[in-house]
Design a protein around this motif. Structure first.
Motif, PDB file in Angstrom:
ATOM      1  N   GLY A 248       0.816  -1.204   0.000  1.00  0.00           N
ATOM      2  CA  GLY A 248       0.000   0.000   0.000  1.00  0.00           C
ATOM      3  C   GLY A 248       0.849   1.253   0.000  1.00  0.00           C
ATOM      4  O   GLY A 248       2.069   1.187  -0.139  1.00  0.00           O
ATOM      5  N   CYS A 249       0.186   2.387   0.175  1.00  0.00           N
ATOM      6  CA  CYS A 249       0.866   3.685   0.151  1.00  0.00           C
ATOM      7  C   CYS A 249       0.466   4.512   1.363  1.00  0.00           C
ATOM      8  O   CYS A 249      -0.720   4.810   1.572  1.00  0.00           O
ATOM      9  CB  CYS A 249       0.516   4.440  -1.135  1.00  0.00           C
ATOM     10  SG  CYS A 249       1.406   5.992  -1.320  1.00  0.00           S
ATOM     11  N   HIS A 250       1.453   4.874   2.153  1.00  0.00           N
ATOM     12  CA  HIS A 250       1.282   5.680   3.366  1.00  0.00           C
ATOM     13  C   HIS A 250       0.689   7.038   3.000  1.00  0.00           C
ATOM     14  O   HIS A 250       1.018   7.604   1.951  1.00  0.00           O
ATOM     15  CB  HIS A 250       2.660   5.857   4.020  1.00  0.00           C
ATOM     16  CG  HIS A 250       2.636   6.416   5.388  1.00  0.00           C
ATOM     17  ND1 HIS A 250       2.428   7.759   5.641  1.00  0.00           N
ATOM     18  CD2 HIS A 250       2.814   5.828   6.599  1.00  0.00           C
ATOM     19  CE1 HIS A 250       2.479   7.965   6.951  1.00  0.00           C
ATOM     20  NE2 HIS A 250       2.710   6.807   7.554  1.00  0.00           N
TER      21      HIS A 250
ATOM     22  N   SER B 191       1.116  10.017  -0.430  1.00  0.00           N
ATOM     23  CA  SER B 191      -0.018   9.939  -1.359  1.00  0.00           C
ATOM     24  C   SER B 191       0.224  10.654  -2.685  1.00  0.00           C
ATOM     25  O   SER B 191      -0.368  10.285  -3.708  1.00  0.00           O
ATOM     26  CB  SER B 191      -1.272  10.529  -0.711  1.00  0.00           C
ATOM     27  OG  SER B 191      -1.651   9.785   0.417  1.00  0.00           O
TER      28      SER B 191
ATOM     29  N   GLY C  30      -2.068  -1.800   2.856  1.00  0.00           N
ATOM     30  CA  GLY C  30      -1.593  -0.654   3.614  1.00  0.00           C
ATOM     31  C   GLY C  30      -0.078  -0.600   3.611  1.00  0.00           C
ATOM     32  O   GLY C  30       0.572  -1.443   2.973  1.00  0.00           O
TER      33      GLY C  30
ATOM     34  N   CYS D 108      -2.096   2.433   4.796  1.00  0.00           N
ATOM     35  CA  CYS D 108      -2.880   3.513   4.214  1.00  0.00           C
ATOM     36  C   CYS D 108      -3.721   4.181   5.296  1.00  0.00           C
ATOM     37  O   CYS D 108      -3.898   3.637   6.382  1.00  0.00           O
ATOM     38  CB  CYS D 108      -3.751   2.994   3.077  1.00  0.00           C
ATOM     39  SG  CYS D 108      -4.945   1.703   3.554  1.00  0.00           S
TER      40      CYS D 108
ATOM     41  N   GLN E 276      -4.727  13.015   0.336  1.00  0.00           N
ATOM     42  CA  GLN E 276      -4.733  11.844   1.212  1.00  0.00           C
ATOM     43  C   GLN E 276      -6.080  11.128   1.183  1.00  0.00           C
ATOM     44  O   GLN E 276      -6.147   9.896   1.078  1.00  0.00           O
ATOM     45  CB  GLN E 276      -4.413  12.261   2.651  1.00  0.00           C
ATOM     46  CG  GLN E 276      -2.984  12.717   2.871  1.00  0.00           C
ATOM     47  CD  GLN E 276      -2.698  12.963   4.342  1.00  0.00           C
ATOM     48  OE1 GLN E 276      -3.201  12.269   5.217  1.00  0.00           O
ATOM     49  NE2 GLN E 276      -1.880  13.976   4.625  1.00  0.00           N
TER      50      GLN E 276
ATOM     51  N   PHE F 105      -6.671   7.316  -0.122  1.00  0.00           N
ATOM     52  CA  PHE F 105      -7.101   6.384   0.912  1.00  0.00           C
ATOM     53  C   PHE F 105      -8.289   5.576   0.383  1.00  0.00           C
ATOM     54  O   PHE F 105      -8.313   4.342   0.464  1.00  0.00           O
ATOM     55  CB  PHE F 105      -7.490   7.165   2.173  1.00  0.00           C
ATOM     56  CG  PHE F 105      -7.969   6.332   3.329  1.00  0.00           C
ATOM     57  CD1 PHE F 105      -7.568   5.016   3.510  1.00  0.00           C
ATOM     58  CD2 PHE F 105      -8.839   6.888   4.272  1.00  0.00           C
ATOM     59  CE1 PHE F 105      -8.021   4.261   4.596  1.00  0.00           C
ATOM     60  CE2 PHE F 105      -9.290   6.148   5.351  1.00  0.00           C
ATOM     61  CZ  PHE F 105      -8.884   4.835   5.509  1.00  0.00           C
TER      62      PHE F 105
ATOM     63  N   GLN G 149      -7.410   2.826  -2.150  1.00  0.00           N
ATOM     64  CA  GLN G 149      -6.793   1.627  -1.583  1.00  0.00           C
ATOM     65  C   GLN G 149      -7.810   0.752  -0.847  1.00  0.00           C
ATOM     66  O   GLN G 149      -7.651  -0.469  -0.774  1.00  0.00           O
ATOM     67  CB  GLN G 149      -5.637   2.011  -0.659  1.00  0.00           C
ATOM     68  CG  GLN G 149      -4.464   2.601  -1.439  1.00  0.00           C
ATOM     69  CD  GLN G 149      -3.326   3.026  -0.535  1.00  0.00           C
ATOM     70  OE1 GLN G 149      -2.498   2.205  -0.142  1.00  0.00           O
ATOM     71  NE2 GLN G 149      -3.263   4.311  -0.198  1.00  0.00           N
TER      72      GLN G 149
END
Length: 335
Positions: A89-91, A95, A130, A132, A147, A151, A154
């Motif tokens: 995932g992407c923190h 983003s 995540g 995420c 963000q 979010f 995801q």
């Protein structure tokens, strides 16, 4: 002549037995575990020594955090090599990568999707979507709007693959739970995911548990008296443990330290072996200030002390079994 007797600190009772852990949030992709701090080599690669210390501390496995597309690829590669697990995932603070990616946000999401699809089975598999969520403390990295948008995208991956979420929330609780509810994650149920590195209030932790989420704690979750109140409110069936290493160390300035001082010497030597401070370095010894998976036992000990009368082993076993169940780690049930 009267003699004044100064009572000594009580000596913590020794504990026997083996306590087992799964660190559900560890950043083994961070170069500090190879001796590189702030892009400069400061000492030898001691990655294997870190793993060795974790095993001595009872850490049976780990879930390596993926915080971006590239980091998720590295996390999966490491997990496959080590027999661990990973998230993809992407923190929220990264983003903007969706928007700057060649092909745009849709292409970035498709690459995450392909990465998940290719790693759903066996050792080293992806076990959660995540990291995420939302982080309104650090909007200088990515705006609130950016963000929120990524979010939501995801969350669609979690629904597609029926995988639990590995969530991050800082100073954004209302928007965080609103989006989760909008996307169908609002009703109580099993297997939804975990809000990791929890630092919110008692009211927030109760709401998240009532929505069906697990709560994971580390050193950052135990810094203040308010943090301790929230940690104490975590129901046993929702508790998970982590270190977030190399971040979120437990320190003497934290509210948790008073409780940590009661840790028996037999466990302290495993969870917090003596280390050296850079620029000094001794192979086989921890680097002071760099958190390690072995410290997960210290996190568990604080939760044990917050729940007076609950044996330490009951805390560690419940968190272990919760982890196996949530992330479907059946092979670790009897590990």
């Amino acid at each position: 002549m009267p003699v004044t007797v100064i009572p000594s600190k009580p000596v913590p009772a020794e504990l026997s037995g083996t306590f087992r852990f799964i660190d559900i949030g560890v950043n083994l992709t961070d170069p500090v575990f190879q001796g590189i701090h702030h892009s400069k080599r400061k000492h030898e690669d001691d990655f294997q020594a870190v793993l060795d210390r974790s095993r001595l501390a009872g850490v049976r496995s780990m879930i390596i955090t993926g915080g971006s597309l590239q980091e998720s690829k590295i996390a999966l590669s490491l997990a496959a090599q080590l027999g661990f697990f990973a998230t993809v995932g992407c923190h929220p603070t990264r983003s903007k990568e969706f928007d700057t990616h060649p092909g745009g946000p849709e292409a970035y999401l498709q690459e995450l999707d392909r990465l998940i699809s290719a790693n759903l089975h066996g050792k080293g598999r992806v076990v959660a979507i995540g990291e995420c969520g939302l982080d309104y403390d650090r909007t200088h990295f990515a705006s609130e709007d950016v963000q929120r948008q990524h979010f939501r995208s995801q969350l669609a991956l979690a629904k597609k693959y029926k995988l639990p979420l590995f969530l991050h929330c800082r100073a954004a609780h209302n928007d965080f739970v609103s989006i989760l509810r909008d996307e169908g994650f609002g009703e109580d149920g099993e297997g939804k995911g975990v809000v990791h590195s929890f630092t919110g209030s008692v009211e927030e932790v109760v709401e998240l548990m009532d929505m069906g989420f697990h709560i994971s704690v580390n050193g950052c979750s135990l810094k203040t008296e308010q943090n301790l109140l929230a940690a104490k409110a975590i129901r046993p069936d929702r508790l998970l443990l982590e270190t977030d290493a190399p971040w979120c160390s437990m320190t003497s300035t934290h509210a948790s330290n008073t409780l940590l001082e009661t840790l028996p010497a037999s466990l302290k030597s495993k969870y917090f072996p003596s280390g050296t401070k850079l620029p000094s370095f001794v192979m086989g010894k921890p680097v002071k200030g760099r958190n390690e998976p072995s410290a997960i036992g210290g996190v568990a000990w604080v939760i044990h002390k917050l729940n007076e009368g609950v044996p330490f082993e009951k805390v560690t076993e419940k968190a272990y079994k919760n982890t196996v169940q949530l992330f479907r780690l059946d092979e670790l049930q009897d590990a």
